[in-house]
Design a protein around this motif. Structure first.
Motif, short mmCIF file in Angstrom:
data_model
loop_
_atom_site.label_atom_id
_atom_site.label_comp_id
_atom_site.label_asym_id
_atom_site.label_seq_id
_atom_site.Cartn_x
_atom_site.Cartn_y
_atom_site.Cartn_z
N ILE A 113 14.89 51.19 30.91
CA ILE A 113 13.67 50.67 31.51
C ILE A 113 14.06 49.76 32.67
N VAL A 114 13.56 50.06 33.87
CA VAL A 114 13.80 49.21 35.03
C VAL A 114 12.46 48.56 35.38
N GLN A 115 12.40 47.25 35.28
CA GLN A 115 11.14 46.51 35.41
C GLN A 115 11.11 45.71 36.69
N GLY A 116 9.93 45.62 37.30
CA GLY A 116 9.70 44.63 38.34
C GLY A 116 9.62 45.16 39.75
N SER A 117 9.97 44.28 40.68
CA SER A 117 10.00 44.46 42.13
C SER A 117 9.04 43.55 42.85
N GLN A 118 8.28 42.71 42.14
CA GLN A 118 7.40 41.80 42.87
C GLN A 118 8.20 40.79 43.70
N ASN A 119 9.48 40.65 43.40
CA ASN A 119 10.32 39.79 44.24
C ASN A 119 10.71 40.46 45.56
N ASP A 120 10.41 41.75 45.70
CA ASP A 120 10.73 42.47 46.93
C ASP A 120 9.61 42.39 47.96
N TRP A 121 8.85 41.30 47.94
CA TRP A 121 7.68 41.15 48.80
C TRP A 121 8.05 41.13 50.28
N ASP A 122 9.29 40.73 50.62
CA ASP A 122 9.65 40.65 52.03
C ASP A 122 10.46 41.85 52.52
N ALA A 123 10.65 42.86 51.66
CA ALA A 123 11.41 44.05 52.05
C ALA A 123 10.52 45.00 52.85
N ALA A 124 11.08 45.65 53.85
CA ALA A 124 10.33 46.65 54.60
C ALA A 124 9.95 47.78 53.65
N PRO A 125 8.73 48.32 53.75
CA PRO A 125 8.29 49.36 52.82
C PRO A 125 9.27 50.52 52.68
N SER A 126 9.79 51.03 53.80
CA SER A 126 10.72 52.16 53.73
C SER A 126 12.02 51.77 53.05
N THR A 127 12.45 50.53 53.26
CA THR A 127 13.67 50.05 52.61
C THR A 127 13.49 49.96 51.11
N LEU A 128 12.34 49.43 50.71
CA LEU A 128 12.07 49.29 49.28
C LEU A 128 11.96 50.66 48.62
N ARG A 129 11.18 51.55 49.22
CA ARG A 129 11.01 52.89 48.65
C ARG A 129 12.35 53.60 48.49
N SER A 130 13.21 53.50 49.50
CA SER A 130 14.53 54.12 49.45
C SER A 130 15.40 53.51 48.35
#
Length: 235
Positions: A113-130
């Motif tokens: 189980i991989v949880q979270g990502s709300q800390n990635d608020w400042d990541a560019a959308p394409s960077t986060l998706r990748s």
């Protein structure tokens, strides 16, 4: 695997909506059923929610509750401030999720189980998706016999609404990796009505009751995946 915590403390359809025929293979209901049986080896990687920040002792979150409820043999790796892109205060790439998945290569989990990502608020959308796709693909390749599941942002309101774009990108990344996505935001696990009773004092995390509730919702979503009718997949 021994139960442990490393430190303190994502648009796919939600699982409730996602049990539909899909083109990309995912975990079969029977595989999920086996993976969530009592005694299963489980790896949970996440942020401060997985570590339990906001709970009465500061280190007992949804992961610990779910593991105890299900009787799993689990490794719990929760580090605050981290995500698929964000490395938290240490500011080193080895704390991002991909590196932490790779670090656990010697384990043989039935469920990841991989949880979270709300800390990635400042990541560019394409960077986060990748980053999501790369991380979850690595988990599937590293543990081909395991069921891999992603859990999206699960903050109480009003914080939850600010995570919508993050959830969109993580769900898209999960879809690309062929991984089921548990959509706490889309399924409105936390609402303006129930959040006051579940939010910690900081309004960013959950209290003991909130973590117990989140554990119940994640457990119920896994049960739904395991009970999907033949010929359906959740991804």
């Amino acid at each position: 695997m021994a139960l442990g915590v490393s430190g303190f403390l994502v648009m796919l359809p939600s699982v409730s909506d996602a049990c539909q025929p899909v083109a990309r293979p995912s975990a079969s209901p029977s595989a999920v059923a086996r993976a969530i049986e009592p005694g299963s080896d489980v790896l949970i990687i996440g942020d401060s929610y997985t570590a339990g920040r906001g709970s009465s002792d500061g280190e007992h979150g949804w992961a610990q509750d779910l593991v105890a409820d299900r009787g799993w043999d689990a490794k719990i790796d929760g580090i605050p401030g981290t995500g698929y892109v964000n490395t938290g205060r240490p500011r080193t790439s080895r704390y991002a999720y991909e590196a932490r998945v790779a670090k656990q290569h010697a384990l043989h989990p039935d469920l990841v189980i991989v949880q979270g990502s709300q800390n990635d608020w400042d990541a560019a959308p394409s960077t986060l998706r990748s980053a999501v796709t790369t991380t979850l693909t690595l988990a599937k390749e590293q543990w081909p016999d395991a069921v891999v599941v992603a859990v999206g942002p699960s903050a109480p309101e009003p914080r939850a609404e600010s995570t919508a774009s993050i959830s969109d990108m993580v769900s898209a990344g999960a879809r690309a990796a062929g991984v089921p996505y548990l959509d706490a935001l889309g399924d409105r696990w936390f609402t303006s009505a129930n959040s006051p009773g579940y939010a910690a004092e900081d309004g960013e995390h959950l209290n003991d009751a909130g973590y117990a509730y989140l554990a119940d919702r994640i457990g119920a979503a896994l049960d739904t995946m395991a009970a999907a009718p033949a010929g359906q997949q959740c991804a």
